[in-house]
Design a protein around this motif. Structure first.
Motif, mmCIF file in Angstrom:
data_model
loop_
_atom_site.group_PDB
_atom_site.id
_atom_site.type_symbol
_atom_site.label_atom_id
_atom_site.label_comp_id
_atom_site.label_asym_id
_atom_site.label_seq_id
_atom_site.Cartn_x
_atom_site.Cartn_y
_atom_site.Cartn_z
ATOM 1 N N LEU A 1 0.864 -1.145 0.067
ATOM 2 C CA LEU A 1 0.024 0.062 -0.051
ATOM 3 C C LEU A 1 0.894 1.163 -0.118
ATOM 4 O O LEU A 1 0.731 2.064 0.953
ATOM 5 N N PRO A 2 1.605 1.645 -1.065
ATOM 6 C CA PRO A 2 2.635 2.649 -0.953
ATOM 7 C C PRO A 2 1.688 4.140 -1.017
ATOM 8 O O PRO A 2 2.185 4.999 -0.699
ATOM 9 N N HIS A 3 0.612 3.902 -1.429
ATOM 10 C CA HIS A 3 -0.166 5.126 -1.527
ATOM 11 C C HIS A 3 -1.034 5.241 -0.221
ATOM 12 O O HIS A 3 -2.113 6.035 -0.252
ATOM 13 N N LEU A 4 -0.810 4.683 0.697
ATOM 14 C CA LEU A 4 -1.443 4.728 2.043
ATOM 15 C C LEU A 4 -1.329 6.386 2.577
ATOM 16 O O LEU A 4 -0.367 6.815 2.519
ATOM 17 N N GLN A 5 -2.319 6.639 3.288
ATOM 18 C CA GLN A 5 -2.341 7.914 3.603
ATOM 19 C C GLN A 5 -3.068 8.054 5.148
ATOM 20 O O GLN A 5 -4.007 7.095 5.099
ATOM 21 N N LEU A 6 -2.856 9.012 5.742
ATOM 22 C CA LEU A 6 -3.410 9.078 7.191
ATOM 23 C C LEU A 6 -4.854 9.828 6.806
ATOM 24 O O LEU A 6 -5.079 10.839 6.150
ATOM 25 N N SER A 7 -5.893 9.297 7.542
ATOM 26 C CA SER A 7 -7.183 9.985 7.275
ATOM 27 C C SER A 7 -7.475 11.118 8.182
ATOM 28 O O SER A 7 -6.535 11.226 9.312
ATOM 29 N N GLU A 8 -8.248 12.186 7.913
ATOM 30 C CA GLU A 8 -8.319 13.461 8.844
ATOM 31 C C GLU A 8 -8.915 13.027 10.135
ATOM 32 O O GLU A 8 -10.092 12.051 10.088
ATOM 33 N N GLN A 9 -8.243 13.089 11.202
ATOM 34 C CA GLN A 9 -8.636 12.679 12.587
ATOM 35 C C GLN A 9 -8.130 13.418 13.819
ATOM 36 O O GLN A 9 -7.356 13.960 13.645
ATOM 37 N N SER A 10 -8.713 13.017 15.032
ATOM 38 C CA SER A 10 -8.117 13.571 15.975
ATOM 39 C C SER A 10 -7.472 12.481 16.700
ATOM 40 O O SER A 10 -8.144 11.561 16.916
ATOM 41 N N PHE A 11 -6.317 12.603 17.280
ATOM 42 C CA PHE A 11 -5.665 11.375 18.060
ATOM 43 C C PHE A 11 -5.923 11.548 19.682
ATOM 44 O O PHE A 11 -5.736 12.674 19.980
ATOM 45 N N TRP B 1 -6.317 5.858 12.002
ATOM 46 C CA TRP B 1 -7.354 5.743 10.744
ATOM 47 C C TRP B 1 -6.369 6.115 9.600
ATOM 48 O O TRP B 1 -5.806 6.879 9.530
ATOM 49 N N VAL B 2 -6.286 5.106 8.708
ATOM 50 C CA VAL B 2 -5.723 5.397 7.338
ATOM 51 C C VAL B 2 -6.699 4.803 6.205
ATOM 52 O O VAL B 2 -7.545 4.257 6.189
ATOM 53 N N GLU B 3 -6.355 5.568 4.938
ATOM 54 C CA GLU B 3 -7.355 5.387 3.763
ATOM 55 C C GLU B 3 -6.281 5.092 2.350
ATOM 56 O O GLU B 3 -5.134 5.702 2.351
ATOM 57 N N TRP B 4 -6.961 4.480 1.546
ATOM 58 C CA TRP B 4 -6.208 4.316 0.283
ATOM 59 C C TRP B 4 -7.175 4.142 -0.916
ATOM 60 O O TRP B 4 -8.359 3.818 -0.519
ATOM 61 N N ASP B 5 -6.767 4.089 -2.285
ATOM 62 C CA ASP B 5 -7.611 3.798 -3.090
ATOM 63 C C ASP B 5 -7.501 2.508 -3.569
ATOM 64 O O ASP B 5 -6.265 2.064 -4.233
ATOM 65 N N PRO B 6 -8.246 1.473 -3.464
ATOM 66 C CA PRO B 6 -7.931 0.023 -3.729
ATOM 67 C C PRO B 6 -7.504 -0.106 -5.147
ATOM 68 O O PRO B 6 -6.852 -1.155 -5.325
ATOM 69 N N ALA B 7 -8.232 0.593 -5.784
ATOM 70 C CA ALA B 7 -7.805 0.403 -7.449
ATOM 71 C C ALA B 7 -6.507 0.691 -7.891
ATOM 72 O O ALA B 7 -5.967 0.169 -8.838
ATOM 73 N N ARG B 8 -5.559 1.197 -6.973
ATOM 74 C CA ARG B 8 -4.333 1.559 -7.092
ATOM 75 C C ARG B 8 -3.376 0.620 -6.430
ATOM 76 O O ARG B 8 -2.346 0.668 -6.533
ATOM 77 N N ASN B 9 -3.683 -0.540 -5.772
ATOM 78 C CA ASN B 9 -3.097 -1.358 -4.975
ATOM 79 C C ASN B 9 -2.118 -1.928 -5.874
ATOM 80 O O ASN B 9 -2.678 -2.665 -6.931
ATOM 81 N N PRO B 10 -0.921 -2.161 -5.950
ATOM 82 C CA PRO B 10 0.177 -2.738 -6.722
ATOM 83 C C PRO B 10 -0.194 -4.071 -7.247
ATOM 84 O O PRO B 10 -0.068 -4.589 -8.496
#
Length: 776
Positions: A406-416, A431-440
């Motif tokens: 998941l090289p395109h992984l990103q942090l979701s907007e959130q309070s820790f 919480w993290v998010e990514w676009d599954p269509a871009r999964n290598p």
């Protein structure tokens, strides 16, 4: 600062002043009196919250807590180094005293938490540690790699097509717990129960629960205690069982006076928490930190060889162990502050890990930092975490699998949010998010295959280097080439302090050079003397390097720091030794400090930076040129030193030896020096003799063969030890010697320090023949 102190939580311990009175500590006393580790800035960022302490009051009493807080790297390390003077007996003591109601509840469960490896005094601690250490050596831990990777991949498989997940819930809590249970040999059938028990134990020991919460926590801790006892009885019925707790139980039967019944029960409860909670929190911190520092994440995705050091830098910058505790067994001093017998210490590793006195630009995250492994997150000395390499192994596999899949992984907007306590830190959710269509792996099945398998243990420094570009070359003097270096991707290079150096990796050569430009610039400047009789590195650079070339460098590192408290500075440079001295002069001038600068060389045409020296430091500068028959009068220079003055010198060995002789009778710390070359030609096995070293804290006796160094022998045994130059120039591999005669071959120790026979540079120095006992 030295003050006679009485530790009392009622108010300021200095001079009998009450909390509301004027405190002789000065302005920082307001911060000391207000310090509360259970809320506010400390909970948000403990290292940042204690920046004022590192700079102004590195050891202070916190009335709200009743503890002395230690915030600087060297002071923390000195506390950890002496487990007798600074007892660990209060490590598991409730930092918030239990209410009578909570104590009654605990007693109703038969709760009897006693000594474990983390809170036991010597000699019992080391005796037990030696008996129970075998499962933690790197060769044994290698056997667990496949299991860790399998568990990690199973968890990722479960969420990889979802596009969003809480990493703590979906992987980072359960996998470390399963790994811990597997390593311990404990049944895996009650993960949710163990999770609640673990949280309760942390709150009970290091938190500040309300009176009402204490009752709830006491019930959970009591049930945890009973559960641990039940598990032990099940395991006793399996005499051939595998895992560390089975080994501990067998040692209990074999050596009941060393591994006692109460120890087994207490350790079962403590180790279930210690073996997974710290790794879980550290892993969550790691992903949060890397995804916040996007450039670092992308570099790792492109080059997974960076992963081991990235893990160390995450442990340094945002480790899960924030602080630990000790108690003084006799009157002593730490950081110049007198402490009474019984003083309780909160040693804040998170603060020490960002101390710029040890880590250049310490509050900046940098996965290329070549001394990140020096962090104190695992502690230090006799009580250093035995499970450190399990945690490293898990974190590396987590990072390798996630960055590959998941090289395109990103942090979701959130309070820790974080569990309020003094000692452990990690987000409750991530919480993290990514676009599954871009999964290598959707387009390339090879993305499922691991690209790296890292050896268990600390990373090798020589595997750490950042890519830079030669922006400019210029002739600074006859045979002296000046270089300006920029980050290969146009990023600012890390900040540095006067006296720092970098190591250039050019062709087959790795060579160290002092930085001599502007510490606040985004680029670096060095000056390199061509030495035709040297080992070829400088000649190769002079003959082959050109503007635009891509090379690598390590650092910056600083082992030649200015003492900020000197009354006057005498700066002495011989030849190319002007490079660190120039940076020192620039800093002292900028700060308005009192200094003088002496620079000598064969002729003015062979001396770098003479024009800039005259322009920027003319009133403080004296130049000496052999061809003009002008020479330094070193005896007069030393004789003229005023009270509190210090000498800083860099240059040829003859210059430094002369100054060492002249300052031999002056107070320690008067003379500081740095060599930029060594006569150390390495080992000649035909002329060397094998000898033994005893690692007193680790309970090991090792043989140093005639063809290897003390340093490499220690590293091969799985003991962490810093190392840099491997030539006896930098001092990073220094170890305290408790007994034995040393054949000193370094260029670091003064004559007085050598005669004391208490320190050895393990990369080059050896025994004169007999055994050496080392404090490791």
């Amino acid at each position: 600062m030295t003050s006679k102190a009485k530790a009392t939580a009622a108010g300021c311990p200095f001079s009998g002043a009450a909390a509301q009175d004027t405190c002789p500590m000065g302005d920082p006393a307001d911060n000391a009196r207000a310090f509360n580790p259970f809320e506010g800035a400390y909970q948000l960022d403990p290292a940042k919250a204690l920046r004022w302490s590192r700079d102004q009051l590195p050891v202070f009493f916190a009335p709200e807590l009743g503890y002395w807080v230690v915030s600087r790297y060297d002071d923390i390390k000195s506390v950890f180094r002496d487990p007798v003077l600074f007892s660990p007996k209060n490590v598991l003591e409730k930092i918030t005293p239990a209410t009578p109601e909570a104590m009654e509840i605990l007693q109703s469960y038969g709760y009897g938490m006693n000594k474990t490896l983390v809170n036991e005094d010597e000699p019992a601690h080391m005796e037990r540690r030696r008996v129970l250490l075998d499962h933690f050596v790197p060769s044994e831990l290698e056997k667990h790699k496949d299991m860790v990777r399998r568990l990690t991949r199973e968890k990722i498989d479960a969420f990889i097509n979802e596009g969003r997940t809480d990493l703590v819930e979906s992987m980072l809590y359960e996998v470390p717990l399963l790994v811990a249970l597997h390593f311990l040999g404990v049944p895996e059938d009650e993960i949710e129960t163990l999770k609640s028990f673990s949280l309760a134990h942390s709150v009970n020991t290091w938190g500040k629960p309300t009176d009402e919460k204490q009752i709830e926590v006491a019930h959970d801790v009591g049930r945890f205690w009973q559960y641990a006892g039940q598990v032990i009885e099940k395991m006793r019925a399996e005499p051939e069982g595998t895992g560390w707790m089975h080994h501990t139980i067998r040692m209990n039967a074999k050596m009941p006076d060393v591994v006692t019944d109460s120890y087994v029960h207490s350790m079962m409860m403590a180790i279930i928490v210690a073996a997974h909670e710290t790794t879980s929190l550290a892993s969550a911190n790691m992903f949060k930190t890397l995804l916040t520092h996007r450039e670092a994440w992308e570099d790792i995705c492109a080059d997974p060889s960076l992963i081991p050091n990235a893990v160390e830098e995450c442990l340094r910058y945002a480790g899960s162990i924030v602080a630990w505790r000790r108690q003084a067994t006799a009157p002593t001093s730490v950081g110049g502050v007198d402490l009474p017998e019984g003083a309780k210490l909160l040693v804040v590793q998170a603060s020490g890990n960002q101390d710029e006195r040890h880590f250049e630009d310490g509050d900046t995250f940098d996965i290329y930092r070549d001394n990140a492994v020096d962090h104190l997150t695992f502690g230090y000395g006799a009580h250093q975490c035995m499970g450190k390499n399990i945690g490293r192994m898990e974190m590396r596999i987590f990072l390798e699998e996630m960055s590959r899949r998941l090289p395109h992984l990103q942090l979701s907007e959130q309070s820790f949010s974080y569990l309020p306590n003094t000692s452990f830190r990690g987000p409750d959710e991530l919480w993290v998010e990514w676009d599954p269509a871009r999964n290598p792996e959707r387009v390339d099945n090879t993305a499922l295959e691991p690209r790296r398998d890292f050896a268990v243990g600390a990373p090798a420094r020589r595997d750490i280097a950042r890519k830079v570009r030669v922006a400019e070359l210029r002739q600074e003097a006859d045979d002296i080439l000046g270089l300006t270096l920029e980050d290969a991707q146009g990023r600012p290079l890390p900040k540095w302090s006067a006296g720092a150096h970098i190591e250039l990796c050019v062709g087959d050569f790795d060579r160290k050079y002092s930085l001599c430009g502007d510490p606040d610039s985004d680029s670096y400047q060095v000056a390199i003397l061509r030495e035709d009789t040297g080992r070829g590195g400088s000649r190769f650079i002079h003959e082959t390097l050109k503007a635009g070339d891509a090379i690598k460098l390590r650092g910056p590192s600083n082992l030649f720091r200015l003492d900020p408290d000197a009354a006057h500075y005498v700066l002495v440079a011989g030849g190319i030794g002007i490079t660190p001295i120039l940076a020192m002069a620039d800093r002292l001038k900028a700060e308005g400090r009192s200094y003088e600068l002496h620079h000598a060389g064969r002729s003015l045409t062979t001396m770098a930076f003479t024009a800039r020296l005259k322009a920027d430091h003319g009133s403080a500068l004296t130049l000496y040129a052999d061809d003009e028959q002008t020479f330094m009068d070193l005896p007069a220079m030393v004789a003229g030193l005023g009270k509190g003055a210090q000498i800083y010198a860099c240059g040829p060995q003859g210059l430094l030896r002369a100054l060492e002789d002249l300052t031999a009778d002056l107070p320690d710390g008067t003379f500081h020096f740095e060599h930029f070359s060594t006569s150390n030609a390495g080992l000649d096995p035909e002329k060397e003799t094998a000898f033994e070293i005893e690692l007193v804290d680790s309970g090991m006796v090792l043989e140093v063969a005639n063809d290897t160094t003390v340093l490499d022998t220690i590293l091969a045994a799985g003991i962490d030890i810093a190392c840099d130059c491997r030539e006896g120039l930098c001092g990073s591999c220094e170890v305290a010697v408790q007994e034995g005669d040393i054949d000193h071959r370094d260029m670091v120790l003064t004559r007085t320090e050598r005669s004391e026979n208490k320190r050895i540079m393990t990369c080059c120095s050896r025994s004169t023949g007999g055994k050496l006992k080392l404090a490791l």
